[in-house]
Design a protein around this motif. Structure first.
Motif, short mmCIF file in Angstrom:
data_model
loop_
_atom_site.label_atom_id
_atom_site.label_comp_id
_atom_site.label_asym_id
_atom_site.label_seq_id
_atom_site.Cartn_x
_atom_site.Cartn_y
_atom_site.Cartn_z
N SER A 127 0.84 -1.19 0.00
CA SER A 127 0.00 0.00 0.00
C SER A 127 0.88 1.24 0.00
O SER A 127 1.73 1.40 0.89
N MET A 128 0.67 2.11 -0.96
CA MET A 128 1.42 3.37 -0.99
C MET A 128 1.00 4.25 0.18
O MET A 128 1.82 4.97 0.75
N ARG A 129 -0.27 4.17 0.57
CA ARG A 129 -0.78 5.01 1.66
C ARG A 129 -0.18 4.64 3.01
O ARG A 129 -0.04 5.48 3.87
N VAL A 130 0.13 3.36 3.19
CA VAL A 130 0.63 2.92 4.49
C VAL A 130 2.13 2.66 4.40
O VAL A 130 2.94 3.46 4.86
N CYS A 131 2.51 1.55 3.82
CA CYS A 131 3.92 1.15 3.81
C CYS A 131 4.80 2.10 2.98
O CYS A 131 5.89 2.46 3.40
N GLY A 132 4.32 2.47 1.81
CA GLY A 132 5.09 3.40 0.98
C GLY A 132 5.27 4.74 1.66
O GLY A 132 6.37 5.31 1.68
N ASN A 133 4.20 5.26 2.26
CA ASN A 133 4.27 6.53 2.96
C ASN A 133 5.22 6.47 4.15
O ASN A 133 6.03 7.36 4.35
N ARG A 134 5.13 5.40 4.94
CA ARG A 134 6.02 5.24 6.10
C ARG A 134 7.48 5.23 5.65
O ARG A 134 8.32 5.90 6.24
N THR A 135 7.77 4.46 4.61
CA THR A 135 9.15 4.33 4.14
C THR A 135 9.66 5.66 3.60
O THR A 135 10.77 6.08 3.92
N LYS A 136 8.85 6.31 2.79
CA LYS A 136 9.28 7.59 2.22
C LYS A 136 9.45 8.65 3.29
O LYS A 136 10.41 9.43 3.26
N ALA A 137 8.56 8.69 4.27
CA ALA A 137 8.68 9.65 5.38
C ALA A 137 9.94 9.37 6.20
O ALA A 137 10.67 10.29 6.58
N ARG A 138 10.20 8.09 6.47
CA ARG A 138 11.40 7.71 7.23
C ARG A 138 12.65 8.12 6.48
O ARG A 138 13.59 8.68 7.06
N ASN A 139 12.69 7.89 5.16
CA ASN A 139 13.84 8.27 4.35
C ASN A 139 14.03 9.79 4.32
O ASN A 139 15.15 10.29 4.39
N TRP A 140 12.92 10.54 4.22
CA TRP A 140 13.00 12.00 4.21
C TRP A 140 13.56 12.51 5.54
O TRP A 140 14.42 13.38 5.56
N ARG A 141 13.05 11.95 6.65
CA ARG A 141 13.55 12.38 7.97
C ARG A 141 15.04 12.09 8.11
O ARG A 141 15.79 12.90 8.65
N GLU A 142 15.48 10.95 7.60
CA GLU A 142 16.90 10.60 7.67
C GLU A 142 17.74 11.57 6.84
O GLU A 142 18.79 12.04 7.30
N ALA A 144 16.93 14.63 6.07
CA ALA A 144 16.88 15.93 6.76
C ALA A 144 17.82 15.93 7.96
O ALA A 144 18.51 16.93 8.21
N ARG A 145 17.88 14.84 8.70
CA ARG A 145 18.76 14.76 9.87
C ARG A 145 20.22 14.81 9.44
O ARG A 145 21.02 15.56 10.01
N VAL A 146 20.59 14.07 8.38
CA VAL A 146 21.95 14.07 7.89
C VAL A 146 22.32 15.46 7.37
O VAL A 146 23.40 15.97 7.63
N GLY A 147 21.39 16.09 6.64
CA GLY A 147 21.63 17.45 6.14
C GLY A 147 21.83 18.45 7.27
O GLY A 147 22.70 19.32 7.20
N ALA A 148 21.04 18.34 8.32
CA ALA A 148 21.18 19.24 9.49
C ALA A 148 22.51 19.02 10.17
O ALA A 148 23.16 19.97 10.61
N ASN A 149 22.97 17.79 10.25
CA ASN A 149 24.27 17.50 10.87
C ASN A 149 25.41 18.06 10.03
O ASN A 149 26.40 18.54 10.57
N ARG A 150 25.27 18.03 8.70
CA ARG A 150 26.31 18.58 7.82
C ARG A 150 26.43 20.08 8.01
O ARG A 150 27.50 20.63 8.05
N VAL A 151 25.30 20.77 8.14
CA VAL A 151 25.30 22.22 8.33
C VAL A 151 25.92 22.55 9.68
O VAL A 151 26.71 23.48 9.81
N ALA A 152 25.61 21.79 10.71
CA ALA A 152 26.13 22.05 12.04
C ALA A 152 27.63 21.81 12.12
O ALA A 152 28.34 22.46 12.89
N VAL A 153 28.17 20.90 11.31
CA VAL A 153 29.58 20.55 11.36
C VAL A 153 30.40 21.47 10.45
O VAL A 153 31.60 21.63 10.65
N ALA A 154 29.79 22.10 9.48
CA ALA A 154 30.51 22.95 8.51
C ALA A 154 31.24 24.08 9.23
O ALA A 154 30.75 24.64 10.19
#
Length: 155
Positions: A127-142, A144-154
């Motif tokens: 299901s794109m609404r359930v499993c696809g959405n969860r996976t895509k949201a999890r990947n986006w958060r990851e 975003a977290r990696v990007g925020a860490n790169r900015v903080a370390v620069a």
């Protein structure tokens, strides 16, 4: 057939084929005339789940109560126990070229079996609404977290 493959539910942590009473109840609800051996059903289910949608070469002989009936003048493969019914349905899908449309959801917490009806046979999740959405949201958060860490370390 999908209902049989989904007797193993990773998300809820249940396996109908671990308990005789649950197996008989499931078979009755599915209107399977003869449930057959729970051990044989589990062997068939696990082998079909292992090959569904991935095309893994998993050569093995699977057995169930199968026979060929003449229906309207045509031979039809039918099963008289749960494993036989599923094997007959799987064989029909293979003959029609549709077995590769039977897939297992890519979400590790789901792993639900589904039939991919997409034109190019590219569906990944049940299901794109359930499993696809969860996976895509999890990947986006990851990301975003990696990007925020790169900015903080620069510097």
């Amino acid at each position: 057939m999908l209902a049989f493959l989904n007797t193993l539910d990773i998300e809820s942590g249940t396996d109908v084929l671990l308990d005789e009473a649950a197996w008989l109840t499931w078979a009755r609800r599915q209107e399977v005339p003869e449930p057959g051996s729970r051990a044989q059903a589990r062997l068939v289910r696990d082998a079909l789940r292992a090959t569904a949608g991935v095309g893994l070469i998993n050569d093995r002989r699977l057995a169930g109560a199968l026979q060929v009936d003449l229906v309207n003048g045509q031979p039809v493969l039918v099963g008289s126990d749960a494993a036989g019914v599923v094997l007959a349905a799987s064989a029909r899908l293979a003959v029609l070229g549709d077995w590769e449309r039977v897939k297992i959801c890519a979400a590790a917490e789901c792993r639900w079996a589904f039939f991919d009806r997409s034109r190019n046979r590219s569906r990944t999740w049940c299901s794109m609404r359930v499993c696809g959405n969860r996976t895509k949201a999890r990947n986006w958060r990851e990301r975003a977290r990696v990007g925020a860490n790169r900015v903080a370390v620069a510097p």
